[in-house]
Design a protein around this motif. Structure first.
Motif, mmCIF file in Angstrom:
data_model
loop_
_atom_site.group_PDB
_atom_site.id
_atom_site.type_symbol
_atom_site.label_atom_id
_atom_site.label_comp_id
_atom_site.label_asym_id
_atom_site.label_seq_id
_atom_site.Cartn_x
_atom_site.Cartn_y
_atom_site.Cartn_z
ATOM 1 N N TYR A 151 0.824 -1.206 0.000
ATOM 2 C CA TYR A 151 0.000 0.000 0.000
ATOM 3 C C TYR A 151 0.855 1.252 0.000
ATOM 4 N N GLU A 152 2.000 1.213 0.661
ATOM 5 C CA GLU A 152 2.877 2.387 0.692
ATOM 6 C C GLU A 152 3.497 2.648 -0.686
ATOM 7 N N VAL A 153 3.770 1.573 -1.426
ATOM 8 C CA VAL A 153 4.231 1.737 -2.807
ATOM 9 C C VAL A 153 3.150 2.416 -3.637
ATOM 10 N N ILE A 154 1.926 1.925 -3.519
ATOM 11 C CA ILE A 154 0.813 2.489 -4.284
ATOM 12 C C ILE A 154 0.598 3.955 -3.921
ATOM 13 N N ASP A 155 0.704 4.266 -2.629
ATOM 14 C CA ASP A 155 0.523 5.642 -2.183
ATOM 15 C C ASP A 155 1.578 6.564 -2.796
ATOM 16 N N ALA A 156 2.817 6.109 -2.827
ATOM 17 C CA ALA A 156 3.885 6.925 -3.413
ATOM 18 C C ALA A 156 3.644 7.156 -4.904
ATOM 19 N N ILE A 157 3.132 6.132 -5.589
ATOM 20 C CA ILE A 157 2.827 6.273 -7.018
ATOM 21 C C ILE A 157 1.714 7.289 -7.230
ATOM 22 N N GLN A 158 0.676 7.188 -6.412
ATOM 23 C CA GLN A 158 -0.449 8.108 -6.558
ATOM 24 C C GLN A 158 -0.044 9.540 -6.254
ATOM 25 N N ARG A 159 0.919 9.717 -5.332
ATOM 26 C CA ARG A 159 1.407 11.061 -5.013
ATOM 27 C C ARG A 159 2.480 11.526 -5.994
ATOM 28 N N GLU A 160 2.905 10.611 -6.878
ATOM 29 C CA GLU A 160 3.974 10.888 -7.846
ATOM 30 C C GLU A 160 5.236 11.367 -7.149
ATOM 31 N N ASP A 161 5.501 10.765 -5.987
ATOM 32 C CA ASP A 161 6.713 11.072 -5.227
ATOM 33 C C ASP A 161 7.728 9.971 -5.530
ATOM 34 N N PHE A 162 8.546 10.191 -6.550
ATOM 35 C CA PHE A 162 9.407 9.119 -7.031
ATOM 36 C C PHE A 162 10.629 8.904 -6.148
ATOM 37 N N ASP A 163 11.022 9.912 -5.396
ATOM 38 C CA ASP A 163 12.077 9.693 -4.414
ATOM 39 C C ASP A 163 11.574 8.750 -3.327
ATOM 40 N N ASP A 164 10.354 8.993 -2.873
ATOM 41 C CA ASP A 164 9.745 8.124 -1.868
ATOM 42 C C ASP A 164 9.493 6.738 -2.458
ATOM 43 N N LEU A 165 9.080 6.696 -3.721
ATOM 44 C CA LEU A 165 8.786 5.415 -4.372
ATOM 45 C C LEU A 165 10.021 4.519 -4.397
ATOM 46 N N ARG A 166 11.174 5.098 -4.658
ATOM 47 C CA ARG A 166 12.410 4.312 -4.660
ATOM 48 C C ARG A 166 12.588 3.588 -3.326
ATOM 49 N N GLY A 167 12.408 4.308 -2.238
ATOM 50 C CA GLY A 167 12.553 3.696 -0.918
ATOM 51 C C GLY A 167 11.462 2.671 -0.641
#
Length: 268
Positions: free
Chosen positions: A41-57
């Motif tokens: 869910y945290e991966v999906i949330d980062a994608i929806q927020r388009e926060d790619f720095d966060d998505l990497r983590g």
């Protein structure tokens, strides 16, 4: 040492019986499973927020879950990380014969048709004779309903037009209201009818080309955004939400909606 080998080595160290981490050593497949869902869910949330720095983590956290399972399985001599990689590689090649074999599929529709045929064959080889056999029960309810309905559609158990689908939604609304208006409410029966209504609504959404899970997530986000603005308006009026009347909150809600509609109208 490659990045992946470094991660695998760290996992081995964390699980080492003598010098490993006490928390990591005591984990099991079952105890780790909830963390896997949370990380997904945290991966999906980062994608929806388009926060790619966060998505990497977050993707790293999700990969760590796979590595954790692989290490525990290796310790039990069940399988290891290479086996996992080989299994998905085999599956991808098997399910893409239009890329890795001599099968023609020039459109997305042809690819999906081949995909379903291959999955049907795989289920038969596993003695899974129902079209629904391999749909995980742990899926979120709306997502599982969509998958069940879509799978039934592949074998022809589906309406071909929108009319009967909508009629079913109205029918289920009537049945919910019938139970809700009883002198003595049977809570189990009422819950059953509400479930039928939700299932029918998912089917209506599916026939309109939308995924109910995604649609509801967006509705949740919209409601949260508007409610937070209502809270702000009430606070600016010198009131606490608990002290405001429903009429005051409704007026603030309509104000928020009007502002949103005005803003959207001026966007070119």
């Amino acid at each position: 040492m490659t990045a992946l080998n470094r991660l695998l080595t760290i996992m081995q160290t964390l699980r080492d019986p003598e010098r490993g981490c006490p928390w990591d050593r005591q984990q099991t497949f079952a105890s780790i499973a909830p963390y896997t869902l949370e990380e997904t869910y945290e991966v999906i949330d980062a994608i929806q927020r388009e926060d790619f720095d966060d998505l990497r983590g977050e993707l790293g956290d999700l990969l760590f879950q796979v590595v954790f399972y692989a290490q525990m399985a290796d310790e039990q001599q069940r399988f290891n990380f290479d086996d996992i990689c080989n299994a998905i590689s085999d599956k991808l090649e098997r399910r893409h014969p239009h890329i890795f074999a001599n099968v023609q599929a020039d459109t997305t529709q042809e690819v999906l048709k081949n995909w379903e045929a291959i999955k049907h064959q795989e289920r038969a080889e596993k003695s899974q004779h129902s079209a629904l056999d391999d749909i995980p029960k742990a899926l979120p309810a709306l997502m599982r309903a969509h998958k069940i309905q879509k799978r039934c559609s592949t074998v022809g158990f589906d309406w071909n037009t929108l009319g009967p689908v909508l009629d079913k939604v109205y029918e289920e609304i009537d049945e919910v209201m019938h139970e809700a208006q009883q002198a003595v409410i049977d809570s189990d029966k009422l819950e059953e009818e509400i479930g039928d209504l939700l299932f029918a609504t998912v089917n209506f959404s599916r026939h309109l080309g939308s995924k109910a899970e995604t649609a509801l997530q967006k509705a949740n986000d919209k409601f949260e955004r508007r409610f937070r603005q209502v809270e702000s308006i009430i606070t600016q009026q010198g009131l606490a939400m608990n002290d405001a009347t429903l009429e005051q909150m409704e007026e603030a809600w309509q104000q928020v909606k009007a502002c949103e509609n005005k803003d959207s109208a001026i966007i070119p």
